[in-house]
Design a protein around this motif. Structure first.
Motif, PDB file in Angstrom:
ATOM      1  N   PRO A 396       0.813  -1.214   0.000  1.00 32.08           N
ATOM      2  CA  PRO A 396       0.000   0.000   0.000  1.00 32.08           C
ATOM      3  C   PRO A 396       0.850   1.269   0.000  1.00 32.08           C
ATOM      4  O   PRO A 396       1.975   1.267   0.469  1.00 32.08           O
ATOM      5  CB  PRO A 396      -0.797  -0.122   1.293  1.00 32.08           C
ATOM      6  N   TYR A 397       0.234   2.351  -0.499  1.00 28.31           N
ATOM      7  CA  TYR A 397       0.910   3.639  -0.643  1.00 28.31           C
ATOM      8  C   TYR A 397       0.900   4.397   0.694  1.00 28.31           C
ATOM      9  O   TYR A 397       1.951   4.721   1.245  1.00 28.31           O
ATOM     10  CB  TYR A 397       0.194   4.433  -1.731  1.00 28.31           C
ATOM     11  N   LEU A 398      -0.279   4.646   1.225  1.00 28.83           N
ATOM     12  CA  LEU A 398      -0.405   5.214   2.569  1.00 28.83           C
ATOM     13  C   LEU A 398      -0.594   4.122   3.614  1.00 28.83           C
ATOM     14  O   LEU A 398      -0.201   4.288   4.763  1.00 28.83           O
ATOM     15  CB  LEU A 398      -1.595   6.174   2.634  1.00 28.83           C
ATOM     16  N   GLY A 399      -1.215   3.026   3.200  1.00 30.92           N
ATOM     17  CA  GLY A 399      -1.467   1.914   4.111  1.00 30.92           C
ATOM     18  C   GLY A 399      -2.879   1.417   3.978  1.00 30.92           C
ATOM     19  O   GLY A 399      -3.787   2.139   3.546  1.00 30.92           O
ATOM     20  N   ASP A 400      -3.096   0.167   4.367  1.00 32.83           N
ATOM     21  CA  ASP A 400      -4.424  -0.434   4.351  1.00 32.83           C
ATOM     22  C   ASP A 400      -5.219  -0.071   5.596  1.00 32.83           C
ATOM     23  O   ASP A 400      -6.380  -0.495   5.726  1.00 32.83           O
ATOM     24  CB  ASP A 400      -4.318  -1.957   4.247  1.00 32.83           C
ATOM     25  N   TYR A 401      -4.611   0.671   6.517  1.00 36.50           N
ATOM     26  CA  TYR A 401      -5.309   1.084   7.736  1.00 36.50           C
ATOM     27  C   TYR A 401      -4.544   2.206   8.413  1.00 36.50           C
ATOM     28  O   TYR A 401      -3.361   2.438   8.142  1.00 36.50           O
ATOM     29  CB  TYR A 401      -5.492  -0.080   8.711  1.00 36.50           C
ATOM     30  N   ILE A 402      -5.248   2.925   9.283  1.00 39.71           N
ATOM     31  CA  ILE A 402      -4.647   3.816  10.264  1.00 39.71           C
ATOM     32  C   ILE A 402      -5.195   3.375  11.614  1.00 39.71           C
ATOM     33  O   ILE A 402      -5.958   2.417  11.698  1.00 39.71           O
ATOM     34  CB  ILE A 402      -4.969   5.298   9.980  1.00 39.71           C
ATOM     35  N   ARG A 403      -4.819   4.049  12.710  1.00 40.10           N
ATOM     36  CA  ARG A 403      -5.330   3.611  14.012  1.00 40.10           C
ATOM     37  C   ARG A 403      -5.730   4.804  14.870  1.00 40.10           C
ATOM     38  O   ARG A 403      -5.067   5.849  14.858  1.00 40.10           O
ATOM     39  CB  ARG A 403      -4.305   2.760  14.762  1.00 40.10           C
ATOM     40  N   LEU A 404      -6.820   4.606  15.604  1.00 42.81           N
ATOM     41  CA  LEU A 404      -7.321   5.589  16.558  1.00 42.81           C
ATOM     42  C   LEU A 404      -7.589   4.872  17.870  1.00 42.81           C
ATOM     43  O   LEU A 404      -8.199   3.795  17.888  1.00 42.81           O
ATOM     44  CB  LEU A 404      -8.615   6.232  16.038  1.00 42.81           C
ATOM     45  N   LEU A 405      -7.117   5.452  18.990  1.00 41.16           N
ATOM     46  CA  LEU A 405      -7.283   4.875  20.320  1.00 41.16           C
ATOM     47  C   LEU A 405      -7.841   5.933  21.257  1.00 41.16           C
ATOM     48  O   LEU A 405      -7.661   7.128  21.041  1.00 41.16           O
ATOM     49  CB  LEU A 405      -5.937   4.381  20.872  1.00 41.16           C
ATOM     50  N   SER A 406      -8.499   5.475  22.317  1.00 42.45           N
ATOM     51  CA  SER A 406      -8.916   6.382  23.383  1.00 42.45           C
ATOM     52  C   SER A 406      -8.326   5.902  24.694  1.00 42.45           C
ATOM     53  O   SER A 406      -8.248   4.698  24.955  1.00 42.45           O
ATOM     54  CB  SER A 406     -10.441   6.449  23.486  1.00 42.45           C
TER      55      SER A 406
END
Length: 465
Positions: A396-406
């Motif tokens: 992937p160029y940017l990625g197949d995912y990003i991440r968000l946590l609380s």
């Protein structure tokens, strides 16, 4: 008033870096939120056999690089890598695809480190061929014999076709010797067409309720080249006892066919491996549970359902208030968007982060809502930059995912994007560690003279309540 900061996490020592540091992931120590670990497709700067992680001990303001991950490949570090802290004790866990194994036969490894201060190589707990896209969620539970780390590594286990949606679970990952109690659990109970989709995601409530969501592929057709026309269902499974019993992830049955796993939506389509803004499409999925209410769960996915000609995909968000048994209509849709990430704070504020292709740019956005978008959400455009700069070196160029946590009332996240130092690209502002001139929009090497062309960097963000 809430505050928001965005930080380019490439350290100053890597100011000359030109690699495509895509597909980021993030872990925040719940006991000490100042301790944060991020990952991406980042090679070891010395070309060694260990891939690096990014480490911050001041809440994400500054970052360093620490090469402790086995299985590095030249140029990209590991394959897919995700990380998670235990909720007590500070142990760090990772799931990777070893970069030193042929891509056509992926090798997943589950790793353990005693904490953020350790400089020793992470211990390999599990090695298994064929799983794809490991996704780590960790917690700690207090039992009569002490506190244990309960760790989940969701993955798409292509060695178990056609029912490939799986979760490796350990009830004692902190101290047990390898394989540390990890057991693979297949969570797909229907008969998919060939396999399930690559992403399998986990959401864990403090009371032990655990949700897993996946895309059950119902039909697969060739569309030319490596593009596939996929018809899929979004399926949620649940376990009310932490997923550690003899028959895990069987506590949610579909209201229509009584099979294990409730379908959030059925018969959606996607063009898997089609492209948009130099990025491949297909397999976007996220899930989050309200930490104050185990019955409140959110799911996001992307598809082409109802999309106009030329539209790449549409992001959808839906909500359940009864432990995943019934689901709302779309609470939010975003056209030409991918990489949804969800998290819910302790004051029941829902966060949605995503990357949207619009007007020739990739824009990364964070939205926060306390009423499921019934009123306008708090909205932050974190980054926007041309989608054709730099040219993609691989997918992937940017990625197949990003991440968000609380953690508590705060949100923490990570994404990758074009690293041109242009104030117009960062509407909320940004801090760089690597040498950058925001007047000339130019990156520089360590000598502050040699120009460095734009590349893809990971960016951290923190929205503090």
């Amino acid at each position: 008033m809430p505050t928001l900061k965005v930080v380019n996490i490439t350290p100053a020592a890597l100011s000359g870096g030109r690699s495509q540091d895509a597909e980021p992931n993030l872990a925040v120590n719940p006991e000490r939120p100042s301790e944060i670990v991020a990952t991406a497709f980042t090679p070891d700067p010395m070309g060694g056999p260990l891939a690096p992680i990014y480490v911050s001990t001041d809440g994400g303001q500054t970052w360093g690089l620490r090469s402790i991950v086995p299985g590095a490949a030249a140029g990209t570090g590991t394959g897919d890598i995700s990380v998670g802290f235990a909720s007590e004790g500070g142990a760090l866990y990772a799931g990777i695809l070893s970069g030193r194994h042929p891509a056509q036969a992926t090798r997943m490894q589950i790793l353990r480190s005693p904490g953020i201060s350790s400089t020793a190589p992470m211990e390999v707990l599990v090695t298994r061929d064929r799983p794809d896209q490991p996704w780590v969620v960790a917690s700690s539970v207090r039992l009569h014999d002490g506190t244990r780390d309960r760790v989940y590594v969701a993955n798409n286990d292509l060695g178990r076709q056609p029912q490939t949606a799986a979760v490796d679970v350990s009830d004692n990952a902190r101290t047990a010797s390898a394989p540390a109690g990890f057991k693979p659990r297949v969570i797909e109970r229907r008969a998919p067409s060939g396999q399930d989709g690559p992403p399998v995601r986990i959401a864990l409530h403090p009371d032990g309720t655990v949700y897993a969501v996946f895309e059950s592929w119902r039909d697969v057709g060739e569309a030319g080249g490596d593009i596939l026309n996929i018809t899929f269902d979004v399926v949620v499974t649940r376990d009310d006892e932490g997923g550690v019993g003899p028959n895990p992830f069987q506590d949610l049955k579909d209201a229509e066919d009584s099979e294990i796993g409730q379908r959030v939506v059925a018969g959606r389509t996607e063009r898997f491996n089609a492209s948009m803004g130099q990025e491949r499409l297909g397999g976007d999925l996220a899930v989050a549970v309200d930490p104050t209410d185990p019955a409140g769960v959110w799911v996001a996915w992307c598809d082409r359902g109802g999309a106009a000609p030329g539209v790449g995909c549409t992001l959808h968000v839906r909500h359940s208030t009864d432990h995943g048994q019934t689901w709302s209509a779309d609470a939010r849709t975003v056209t030409d968007a991918k990489n949804p990430a969800l998290a819910v704070s302790t004051d029941s504020l829902l966060g949605l982060a995503y990357q949207q292709f619009r007007q020739g740019q990739w824009a990364t956005t964070l939205e926060l809502t306390g009423d499921g978008w019934q009123t306008p959400a708090e909205r932050h455009v974190l980054h926007q930059a041309p989608a054709d700069v730099p040219r993609a070196r691989f997918l992937p160029y940017l990625g197949d995912y990003i991440r968000l946590l609380s953690v508590g009332r705060d949100f923490y996240g990570v994404f990758s994007g074009n690293n041109t130092p242009d104030p117009a690209d960062f509407p909320e502002g940004v801090t760089y560690q690597r040498h950058a001139d925001f007047v000339s929009h130019q990156l520089f090497d360590l000598d502050n003279v040699t120009r460095v062309p734009p590349s893809i960097d990971p960016f951290f963000f923190h929205r503090a309540a």
